[in-house]
Design a protein around this motif. Structure first.
Motif, PDB file in Angstrom:
ATOM      1  N   MET A   1      15.160 -51.576 -52.047  1.00  0.00           N
ATOM      2  CA  MET A   1      15.265 -50.879 -53.307  1.00  0.00           C
ATOM      3  C   MET A   1      14.562 -49.522 -53.250  1.00  0.00           C
ATOM      4  SD  MET A   1      16.722 -51.478 -56.068  1.00  0.00           S
ATOM      5  CE  MET A   1      16.774 -51.151 -57.767  1.00  0.00           C
ATOM      6  N   ILE A   2      13.461 -49.486 -52.564  1.00  0.00           N
ATOM      7  CA  ILE A   2      12.727 -48.237 -52.421  1.00  0.00           C
ATOM      8  C   ILE A   2      13.557 -47.241 -51.614  1.00  0.00           C
ATOM      9  CG2 ILE A   2      10.679 -47.181 -51.393  1.00  0.00           C
ATOM     10  CD1 ILE A   2       9.172 -49.738 -52.062  1.00  0.00           C
ATOM     11  N   GLU A   3      14.277 -47.771 -50.611  1.00  0.00           N
ATOM     12  CA  GLU A   3      15.106 -46.894 -49.784  1.00  0.00           C
ATOM     13  C   GLU A   3      16.182 -46.198 -50.616  1.00  0.00           C
ATOM     14  OE1 GLU A   3      14.645 -50.126 -49.084  1.00  0.00           O
ATOM     15  OE2 GLU A   3      13.401 -50.094 -47.290  1.00  0.00           O
ATOM     16  N   LEU A   4      16.776 -46.930 -51.571  1.00  0.00           N
ATOM     17  CA  LEU A   4      17.782 -46.332 -52.443  1.00  0.00           C
ATOM     18  C   LEU A   4      17.173 -45.231 -53.309  1.00  0.00           C
ATOM     19  CD1 LEU A   4      20.037 -49.256 -53.690  1.00  0.00           C
ATOM     20  CD2 LEU A   4      20.730 -47.261 -52.400  1.00  0.00           C
ATOM     21  N   GLY A   5      15.989 -45.469 -53.812  1.00  0.00           N
ATOM     22  CA  GLY A   5      15.309 -44.453 -54.607  1.00  0.00           C
ATOM     23  C   GLY A   5      15.041 -43.191 -53.799  1.00  0.00           C
ATOM     24  N   VAL A   6      14.581 -43.372 -52.575  1.00  0.00           N
ATOM     25  CA  VAL A   6      14.322 -42.227 -51.697  1.00  0.00           C
ATOM     26  C   VAL A   6      15.631 -41.513 -51.384  1.00  0.00           C
ATOM     27  CG1 VAL A   6      13.543 -41.558 -49.384  1.00  0.00           C
ATOM     28  CG2 VAL A   6      12.226 -43.215 -50.720  1.00  0.00           C
ATOM     29  N   PHE A   7      16.681 -42.289 -51.090  1.00  0.00           N
ATOM     30  CA  PHE A   7      17.983 -41.706 -50.758  1.00  0.00           C
ATOM     31  C   PHE A   7      18.515 -40.863 -51.914  1.00  0.00           C
ATOM     32  CE2 PHE A   7      22.661 -42.166 -50.735  1.00  0.00           C
ATOM     33  CZ  PHE A   7      22.927 -41.445 -49.575  1.00  0.00           C
ATOM     34  N   PHE A   8      18.517 -41.441 -53.123  1.00  0.00           N
ATOM     35  CA  PHE A   8      19.018 -40.691 -54.276  1.00  0.00           C
ATOM     36  C   PHE A   8      18.100 -39.535 -54.646  1.00  0.00           C
ATOM     37  CE2 PHE A   8      21.443 -44.681 -55.175  1.00  0.00           C
ATOM     38  CZ  PHE A   8      22.697 -44.121 -54.989  1.00  0.00           C
ATOM     39  N   GLY A   9      16.829 -39.669 -54.397  1.00  0.00           N
ATOM     40  CA  GLY A   9      15.904 -38.570 -54.630  1.00  0.00           C
ATOM     41  C   GLY A   9      16.191 -37.390 -53.709  1.00  0.00           C
ATOM     42  N   VAL A  10      16.434 -37.686 -52.445  1.00  0.00           N
ATOM     43  CA  VAL A  10      16.767 -36.627 -51.480  1.00  0.00           C
ATOM     44  C   VAL A  10      18.100 -35.991 -51.844  1.00  0.00           C
ATOM     45  CG1 VAL A  10      17.382 -36.202 -49.062  1.00  0.00           C
ATOM     46  CG2 VAL A  10      15.387 -37.599 -49.608  1.00  0.00           C
ATOM     47  N   LEU A  11      19.100 -36.797 -52.239  1.00  0.00           N
ATOM     48  CA  LEU A  11      20.384 -36.249 -52.667  1.00  0.00           C
ATOM     49  C   LEU A  11      20.224 -35.359 -53.895  1.00  0.00           C
ATOM     50  CD1 LEU A  11      22.961 -39.160 -52.240  1.00  0.00           C
ATOM     51  CD2 LEU A  11      22.823 -37.048 -50.946  1.00  0.00           C
ATOM     52  N   GLY A  12      19.409 -35.787 -54.839  1.00  0.00           N
ATOM     53  CA  GLY A  12      19.170 -34.983 -56.034  1.00  0.00           C
ATOM     54  C   GLY A  12      18.486 -33.665 -55.711  1.00  0.00           C
ATOM     55  N   LEU A  13      17.503 -33.697 -54.821  1.00  0.00           N
ATOM     56  CA  LEU A  13      16.828 -32.465 -54.411  1.00  0.00           C
ATOM     57  C   LEU A  13      17.797 -31.521 -53.690  1.00  0.00           C
ATOM     58  CD1 LEU A  13      13.352 -33.763 -53.206  1.00  0.00           C
ATOM     59  CD2 LEU A  13      13.850 -32.365 -55.211  1.00  0.00           C
TER      60      LEU A  13
END
Length: 70
Positions: free
Chosen positions: A1-13
């Motif tokens: 779940m943390i990996e998804l948050g990091v992934f979407f955070g990087v995509l958002g940035l």
């Protein structure tokens, strides 16, 4: 779940960075008017070429019209 948050955070940035870059690029103005003058000259040359090298002008020329027989 943390990996998804990091992934979407990087995509958002990355998306924010691209939007910021595009908005910043749109505000720049050229220092001289060379670009629009070059575009205008090329547009006029293209219009002249379309007239000079049209199908009618090429196929009704002296070298091709009545003198050329296949």
């Amino acid at each position: 779940m943390i990996e998804l948050g990091v992934f979407f955070g990087v995509l958002g940035l990355a998306a924010l960075w691209m939007v910021w870059t595009l908005l910043r690029r749109g505000k720049r103005r050229p220092e001289t008017a060379e670009g629009p003058l070059i575009e205008q000259a090329r547009r006029e040359q293209a219009a002249s070429d379309r007239t000079s090298y049209s199908s009618t002008a090429v196929h009704n020329s002296l070298t091709y019209g009545t003198a050329h027989k296949p």
